[in-house]
Design an enzyme around this catalytic site. Structure first.
Site, short mmCIF file in Angstrom:
data_model
loop_
_atom_site.label_atom_id
_atom_site.label_comp_id
_atom_site.label_asym_id
_atom_site.label_seq_id
_atom_site.Cartn_x
_atom_site.Cartn_y
_atom_site.Cartn_z
N HIS A 126 0.82 -1.22 0.00
CA HIS A 126 0.00 0.00 0.00
C HIS A 126 0.85 1.28 0.00
CE1 HIS A 126 0.39 -0.06 4.51
NE2 HIS A 126 0.36 1.25 4.33
N ASP B 113 -0.55 -7.58 1.43
CA ASP B 113 0.04 -6.22 1.52
C ASP B 113 1.56 -6.34 1.71
OD1 ASP B 113 0.34 -3.51 1.70
OD2 ASP B 113 -0.49 -3.33 3.73
N SER C 119 3.96 2.40 8.38
CA SER C 119 3.60 1.41 7.36
C SER C 119 4.82 0.91 6.61
CB SER C 119 2.64 2.03 6.35
OG SER C 119 1.38 2.19 6.90
N GLY C 120 4.83 -0.39 6.34
CA GLY C 120 5.93 -0.99 5.57
C GLY C 120 7.13 -1.35 6.42
#
Length: 439
Positions: free
Chosen positions: A249, A294, A390-391
């Site tokens: 994402h 994801d 995120s990530g």
């Protein structure tokens, strides 16, 4: 809601005047006591200084090579990320630790790391690094003799799980640079600036409710993914000297690798190392609506050099399972409150894994957690990853070797009760990572 900074003003406290009796301080008895006190302080200071001068410890490193005759070579021993190599190397390292830590005079043993397991007609050959701390006045050769004596005594007296063929044992002194180069072939090892292993971090706070990371090299695989001109967007994790693992994402709005850079270090500005991104691979079955699959990879245009402050994490074997309430760590540059600003300094938090059955309860995520997802945090909330994390990595420590088990993916707001963080479960995508990178 915006929170204005609280301004503090000095309160006008009434001042109390204390009247002192006038007297002669330097009478003979007081003078004697004062002189004795000064002498004692000087004596103690000299003792402390002497102790630290004499006990000025220094790190000593040795490359050990030996043959083990009671195990047979397996093909997977050649893959350092394989379960077979990891389990066997842990067994050998535990054996070395017992031998040296329990022996008189060898209390300064720090750690050992298996570098290589290779085939031999009689069994297997082991190559490993041994680390010790001794006063700097000790010589390399003298310590070498102590190590050899301890090992030979252990071979005679103790019942060891592995049979070491004594004539095959060799010990070579190496410097810190050679030691670091050898350890670079192993993933997931954290080292301090003095080239000593960093113990597992014990903080219980961070990100939302947290603290800044303590030192360079604490999380050397953490990267910041940045859009040129727009700054930090996501975290990422170094898994080789050219590949980063992150969330799909992160690239939803921009998949053009030429628009992205990756930086390393505990601050975004200034970065310790900066690299351009040459390739982006997003999972073919990523679904934005359900957050399934994801996961993404980013390849750097130029490799990074491994060091104490930039290092790759270990990828777990696909069979690795973590029971609920396992301690894991999440790191990132994300906000510390919902919709807050990115943090310039890397932050960390200890969280705990939460079973999928609990996470799928109606009052939690009501069936949204799929087999490719992993929940971690606390059911009472308070500690969590947030926007901008995120990530980034969720990592697990197994005997001071760190593995990435999750990728920060999604969650309802940040740190709410019954809404823990949801991570991409890396073990589920182990084969996909190999198919794209060869790692």
């Amino acid at each position: 809601m915006m929170y204005a900074p609280v301004e503090f003003s000095e309160t006008a406290y009434p001042r109390t005047e204390y009247h002192r009796r006038q007297q002669q301080f330097w009478d003979p008895i007081r003078l004697s006591l004062f002189t004795l006190a000064i002498a004692a302080i000087v004596g103690i200071t000299i003792g402390i200084v002497t102790h630290f001068v004499v006990e000025d410890d220094k790190s000593f490193y040795y490359l050990a090579s030996f043959q083990v005759t009671n195990i047979k070579y397996k093909e997977n021993y050649g893959m350092r990320s394989s379960r077979e190599f990891i389990e066997r190397s842990h067994q050998i390292e535990r054996m070395m630790s017992r031998m040296f830590r329990r022996s008189s005079g060898m209390g300064r043993f720090i750690k050992s790391h298996v570098i290589k397991i290779s085939p031999d007609e009689q069994g297997v050959n082991i190559l490993m690094v041994l680390m010790f701390r001794y006063p700097s006045t000790d010589s390399v050769e003298r310590i070498k003799k102590k190590i050899e004596t301890t090992l030979y005594q252990s071979l005679k007296i103790k019942q060891l799980p592995l049979t070491i063929y004594k004539p095959s044992f060799s010990l070579t002194p190496i410097d810190s640079k050679k030691m670091r180069n050898l350890l670079n072939s192993r993933c997931g090892i954290r080292m301090s600036s003095s080239n000593m292993p960093l113990p597992a971090s014990s903080t219980t706070e961070r990100i939302v409710q947290g603290r800044e990371t303590a030192m360079e090299g604490e999380w050397p695989w953490q990267a910041s993914l940045q859009l040129i001109g727009a700054g930090h967007q996501c975290g990422a994790t170094l898994i080789s000297n050219t590949w980063l693992l992150t969330a799909a994402h992160c690239f939803w709005k921009n998949r053009d690798p030429s628009k992205w850079i990756a930086t390393f270090g505990t601050t975004i500005t200034p970065p310790l190392v900066k690299r351009s991104v040459g390739k982006i691979i997003i999972h073919e079955n990523y679904h934005r609506e359900s957050n399934e699959n994801d996961i993404a990879l980013a390849q750097l245009t130029t490799r990074v050099e491994f060091s104490n402050v930039v290092q790759r994490v270990c990828l777990p074997d696909s069979s690795m399972k973590l029971p609920p309430k396992t301690s894991v760590f999440v790191t990132g540059f994300g906000s510390i409150v919902d919709d807050g600003p990115t943090q310039n300094k890397l932050r960390q938090a200890r969280v705990e894994t939460i079973g999928t059955d609990v996470c799928n309860r109606k009052d939690v995520y009501d069936g949204l957690i799929t087999p490719g997802m992993l929940c971690a945090g606390f059911m009472e909330g308070k500690v969590d990853a947030c926007k901008g994390d995120s990530g980034g990595p969720l990592v697990y420590d197994n005997r001071d070797i760190w593995y990435i088990v999750g990728i920060v993916s999604w969650g309802q707001s940040c740190a709410l009760p019954n809404k823990p963080g949801v991570y991409t479960r890396v073990t589920k995508y182990r084969d996909w990572i190999t198919s794209k990178t060869g790692i």
